[in-house]
Design a protein around this motif. Structure first.
Motif, PDB file in Angstrom:
ATOM      1  N   THR A  93       0.836  -1.206   0.000  1.00 45.27           N
ATOM      2  CA  THR A  93       0.000   0.000   0.000  1.00 45.27           C
ATOM      3  C   THR A  93       0.868   1.253   0.000  1.00 45.27           C
ATOM      4  OG1 THR A  93      -0.170  -0.080   2.422  1.00 45.27           O
ATOM      5  CG2 THR A  93      -1.943  -1.123   1.155  1.00 45.27           C
ATOM      6  N   GLU A  94       2.062   1.107  -0.571  1.00 47.79           N
ATOM      7  CA  GLU A  94       3.004   2.228  -0.651  1.00 47.79           C
ATOM      8  C   GLU A  94       3.296   2.781   0.744  1.00 47.79           C
ATOM      9  OE1 GLU A  94       1.501   5.051  -3.445  1.00 47.79           O
ATOM     10  OE2 GLU A  94       1.499   3.638  -5.097  1.00 47.79           O
ATOM     11  N   THR A  95       3.925   1.950   1.555  1.00 50.14           N
ATOM     12  CA  THR A  95       4.206   2.305   2.939  1.00 50.14           C
ATOM     13  C   THR A  95       4.950   3.635   3.014  1.00 50.14           C
ATOM     14  OG1 THR A  95       4.465  -0.051   3.416  1.00 50.14           O
ATOM     15  CG2 THR A  95       5.202   1.498   5.102  1.00 50.14           C
ATOM     16  N   PRO A  96       4.375   4.630   3.679  1.00 49.58           N
ATOM     17  CA  PRO A  96       5.042   5.934   3.765  1.00 49.58           C
ATOM     18  C   PRO A  96       6.089   5.956   4.875  1.00 49.58           C
ATOM     19  CG  PRO A  96       2.956   6.021   4.911  1.00 49.58           C
ATOM     20  CD  PRO A  96       3.059   4.637   4.336  1.00 49.58           C
ATOM     21  N   ALA A  97       6.885   7.026   4.890  1.00 53.06           N
ATOM     22  CA  ALA A  97       7.845   7.216   5.976  1.00 53.06           C
ATOM     23  C   ALA A  97       7.092   7.507   7.273  1.00 53.06           C
ATOM     24  CB  ALA A  97       8.776   8.382   5.629  1.00 53.06           C
ATOM     25  N   VAL A  98       7.793   7.381   8.380  1.00 53.60           N
ATOM     26  CA  VAL A  98       7.178   7.705   9.663  1.00 53.60           C
ATOM     27  C   VAL A  98       7.736   9.034  10.173  1.00 53.60           C
ATOM     28  CG1 VAL A  98       6.765   5.306  10.298  1.00 53.60           C
ATOM     29  CG2 VAL A  98       8.913   6.408  10.987  1.00 53.60           C
ATOM     30  N   LYS A  99       6.912   9.745  10.920  1.00 52.08           N
ATOM     31  CA  LYS A  99       7.317  11.023  11.509  1.00 52.08           C
ATOM     32  C   LYS A  99       6.778  11.130  12.922  1.00 52.08           C
ATOM     33  CE  LYS A  99       7.556  13.931   7.336  1.00 52.08           C
ATOM     34  NZ  LYS A  99       7.083  15.211   6.722  1.00 52.08           N
ATOM     35  N   MET A 100       7.498  11.846  13.761  1.00 49.89           N
ATOM     36  CA  MET A 100       6.996  12.185  15.084  1.00 49.89           C
ATOM     37  C   MET A 100       5.892  13.235  14.932  1.00 49.89           C
ATOM     38  SD  MET A 100       8.547  10.358  17.365  1.00 49.89           S
ATOM     39  CE  MET A 100       8.306  11.220  18.926  1.00 49.89           C
ATOM     40  N   PRO A 101       5.095  13.478  15.976  1.00 49.49           N
ATOM     41  CA  PRO A 101       4.051  14.513  15.876  1.00 49.49           C
ATOM     42  C   PRO A 101       4.648  15.872  15.506  1.00 49.49           C
ATOM     43  CG  PRO A 101       3.726  13.194  17.843  1.00 49.49           C
ATOM     44  CD  PRO A 101       5.055  12.789  17.276  1.00 49.49           C
ATOM     45  N   MET A 102       3.971  16.577  14.647  1.00 44.85           N
ATOM     46  CA  MET A 102       4.427  17.919  14.278  1.00 44.85           C
ATOM     47  C   MET A 102       4.346  18.837  15.495  1.00 44.85           C
ATOM     48  SD  MET A 102       2.777  18.485  10.518  1.00 44.85           S
ATOM     49  CE  MET A 102       3.128  17.368   9.165  1.00 44.85           C
ATOM     50  N   PRO A 103       5.348  19.694  15.712  1.00 47.47           N
ATOM     51  CA  PRO A 103       5.344  20.586  16.882  1.00 47.47           C
ATOM     52  C   PRO A 103       4.090  21.454  16.906  1.00 47.47           C
ATOM     53  CG  PRO A 103       7.484  20.615  15.798  1.00 47.47           C
ATOM     54  CD  PRO A 103       6.558  19.869  14.886  1.00 47.47           C
ATOM     55  N   PRO A 104       3.483  21.632  18.068  1.00 47.65           N
ATOM     56  CA  PRO A 104       2.253  22.430  18.148  1.00 47.65           C
ATOM     57  C   PRO A 104       2.523  23.923  17.950  1.00 47.65           C
ATOM     58  CG  PRO A 104       2.994  21.824  20.347  1.00 47.65           C
ATOM     59  CD  PRO A 104       3.896  21.107  19.381  1.00 47.65           C
ATOM     60  N   LYS A 105       1.575  24.576  17.284  1.00 44.40           N
ATOM     61  CA  LYS A 105       1.627  26.026  17.100  1.00 44.40           C
ATOM     62  C   LYS A 105       0.252  26.605  17.404  1.00 44.40           C
ATOM     63  CE  LYS A 105       5.148  25.762  13.450  1.00 44.40           C
ATOM     64  NZ  LYS A 105       5.462  26.088  12.021  1.00 44.40           N
ATOM     65  N   ASP A 106       0.220  27.875  17.795  1.00 43.95           N
ATOM     66  CA  ASP A 106      -1.071  28.501  18.044  1.00 43.95           C
ATOM     67  C   ASP A 106      -1.657  28.997  16.717  1.00 43.95           C
ATOM     68  OD1 ASP A 106       0.196  30.898  17.385  1.00 43.95           O
ATOM     69  OD2 ASP A 106       0.415  31.553  19.466  1.00 43.95           O
ATOM     70  N   ASP A 108      -1.670  31.729  15.312  1.00 44.52           N
ATOM     71  CA  ASP A 108      -0.812  32.641  14.562  1.00 44.52           C
ATOM     72  C   ASP A 108       0.454  31.966  14.044  1.00 44.52           C
ATOM     73  OD1 ASP A 108      -2.532  34.859  15.006  1.00 44.52           O
ATOM     74  OD2 ASP A 108      -1.726  35.061  17.035  1.00 44.52           O
ATOM     75  N   GLY A 109       0.587  30.670  14.312  1.00 38.74           N
ATOM     76  CA  GLY A 109       1.763  29.950  13.856  1.00 38.74           C
ATOM     77  C   GLY A 109       2.947  30.038  14.790  1.00 38.74           C
ATOM     78  N   THR A 110       2.706  30.527  15.999  1.00 36.90           N
ATOM     79  CA  THR A 110       3.767  30.650  16.999  1.00 36.90           C
ATOM     80  C   THR A 110       3.898  29.333  17.762  1.00 36.90           C
ATOM     81  OG1 THR A 110       3.249  33.001  17.248  1.00 36.90           O
ATOM     82  CG2 THR A 110       4.575  31.981  19.000  1.00 36.90           C
ATOM     83  N   PRO A 111       5.126  28.886  18.040  1.00 39.87           N
ATOM     84  CA  PRO A 111       5.287  27.650  18.824  1.00 39.87           C
ATOM     85  C   PRO A 111       4.474  27.685  20.111  1.00 39.87           C
ATOM     86  CG  PRO A 111       7.396  28.335  17.945  1.00 39.87           C
ATOM     87  CD  PRO A 111       6.421  29.447  17.615  1.00 39.87           C
ATOM     88  N   ALA A 112       3.811  26.565  20.411  1.00 38.94           N
ATOM     89  CA  ALA A 112       2.932  26.485  21.574  1.00 38.94           C
ATOM     90  C   ALA A 112       3.203  25.173  22.315  1.00 38.94           C
ATOM     91  CB  ALA A 112       1.473  26.570  21.123  1.00 38.94           C
ATOM     92  N   GLU A 113       2.346  24.861  23.294  1.00 40.62           N
ATOM     93  CA  GLU A 113       2.447  23.620  24.065  1.00 40.62           C
ATOM     94  C   GLU A 113       1.239  22.746  23.761  1.00 40.62           C
ATOM     95  OE1 GLU A 113       4.983  22.754  26.019  1.00 40.62           O
ATOM     96  OE2 GLU A 113       6.039  24.650  25.641  1.00 40.62           O
ATOM     97  N   TRP A 114       1.418  21.428  23.853  1.00 38.53           N
ATOM     98  CA  TRP A 114       0.277  20.532  23.705  1.00 38.53           C
ATOM     99  C   TRP A 114      -0.714  20.811  24.823  1.00 38.53           C
ATOM    100  CZ3 TRP A 114       0.713  18.547  19.156  1.00 38.53           C
ATOM    101  CH2 TRP A 114       1.930  18.085  18.668  1.00 38.53           C
TER     102      TRP A 114
END
Length: 331
Positions: A93-106, A108-114
């Motif tokens: 099924t065309e196994t895709p690459a794996v990634k960790m969760p994308m960093p959270p942003k608010d 406005d696109g500013t880094p935030a916390e989960w």
């Protein structure tokens, strides 16, 4: 005109799939403390101790890259060297690459916390090792209520729950369902008898990961109910619309709330679906003829740490953003 039954050779690509490359886990001997939790927490028992008391991959195993070994390790000594992949063959099924969760942003696109809900969702892992400690019924009621208040198409609410907390009955159910799978396992392995399963079970049952799961249960390497003190059977009424999807949504509500209460949970279709072929036991569990046992959720207090964020398949998302009618696919 009646369709001609296919031969084994015609169905062989599905029944005996090729191109499977099981996952490979890598252990850093400089970090490893030989605690053995990674070996214990591997659902398919793909790890064993080497002569230096460090975990190594077993030959012939089917590692599904679930990362349960990684989250159990207290010193971050494990990593993925190769993700379970299928290259060519029926289950490619065309196994895709794996990634960790994308960093959270608010917004406005500013880094935030989960936030708390996100963290429970992202850190939740399937728990397969439980303390003997019973789960108080008030907490179980909160889990069940989370399921009862799940969304359902047309407000059909097709679900019905049966909860088993009696240790003797759980032991009886474990023996019965193990007997079923130990009887089915040889059927799948025989080129002649496996043909009897075509059209009876879903295509995905022939996926090597599912087949290896059946093997592990048949050989008692993996308990059906995982030694959990609670089983929640989830049934759906056959007259209501799309119950499998709805039960899935309902069950995930329960799973998330259970984790938020300090419990661990795991799905066990192995401990549910066969009940539909056992009318007396199915009836005993409270499901009549017009009810299907869709799945079961086992619950309890985790015996050791079995949660944490891990990498998962990342299939690029296709967007149609304002101002464009052409798709934009993220890499």
């Amino acid at each position: 005109m009646e369709e001609k039954a296919k031969s084994f050779e015609e169905l062989k690509p599905m029944l005996r799939p090729t191109g499977v490359e099981p996952g490979i886990m890598k252990v850093d001997p400089e970090k490893c403390t030989s605690c053995g939790l990674c070996i214990q927490n591997c659902p398919f028992k793909c790890l064993e101790m080497d002569e230096d008391e460090h975990p190594k991959m077993k030959s012939g195993c089917v590692c599904i890259s679930c990362s349960n070994c990684i989250v159990a390790c207290p010193v971050d000594a494990l990593s993925i060297e190769r993700v379970y992949t299928v290259k060519g063959g029926f289950f490619d099924t065309e196994t895709p690459a794996v990634k960790m969760p994308m960093p959270p942003k608010d917004a406005d696109g500013t880094p935030a916390e989960w936030n708390e809900v996100e963290r429970v969702v992202l850190e939740r892992r399937s728990v397969r090792h439980y303390k003997k400690k019973p789960v108080p019924e008030p907490l179980l009621t909160r889990v069940l209520e989370a399921g009862r208040f799940a969304p359902s198409g047309g407000n059909h609410q097709p679900w019905k729950f049966t909860v088993v907390t009696d240790p003797e009955f759980i032991a009886e159910l474990e023996a019965t369902l193990h007997g079923f799978w130990s009887g089915v396992y040889p059927v799948f392995n025989n080129d002649e008898t496996v043909m009897n399963m075509v059209g009876v079970v879903e295509t995905g049952v022939f996926d090597p990961r599912t087949q290896y799961g059946i093997r592990c249960i048949a050989l008692k390497e993996l308990p059906v109910y995982l030694g959990a003190p609670v089983i929640v059977y989830m049934g759906a009424h056959t007259k209501l619309n799309n119950p499998a999807l709805t039960i899935g949504i309902c069950g995930q509500n329960m799973n998330i709330v259970a984790n938020s209460l300090g419990l661990g949970a795991c799905w066990t279709n192995f401990g549910a679906v066969p009940l539909n072929a056992m009318p007396e036991l199915k009836q005993r569990l409270g499901f009549g003829e017009e009810w299907t046992v869709v799945t079961a959720l086992v619950l309890g207090y985790p015996k050791f740490k079995q949660f944490g964020m891990v990498a998962r398949h990342y299939r690029p998302v296709t967007w149609f953003r304002p101002g464009t009618k052409t798709p934009q696919t993220e890499k």
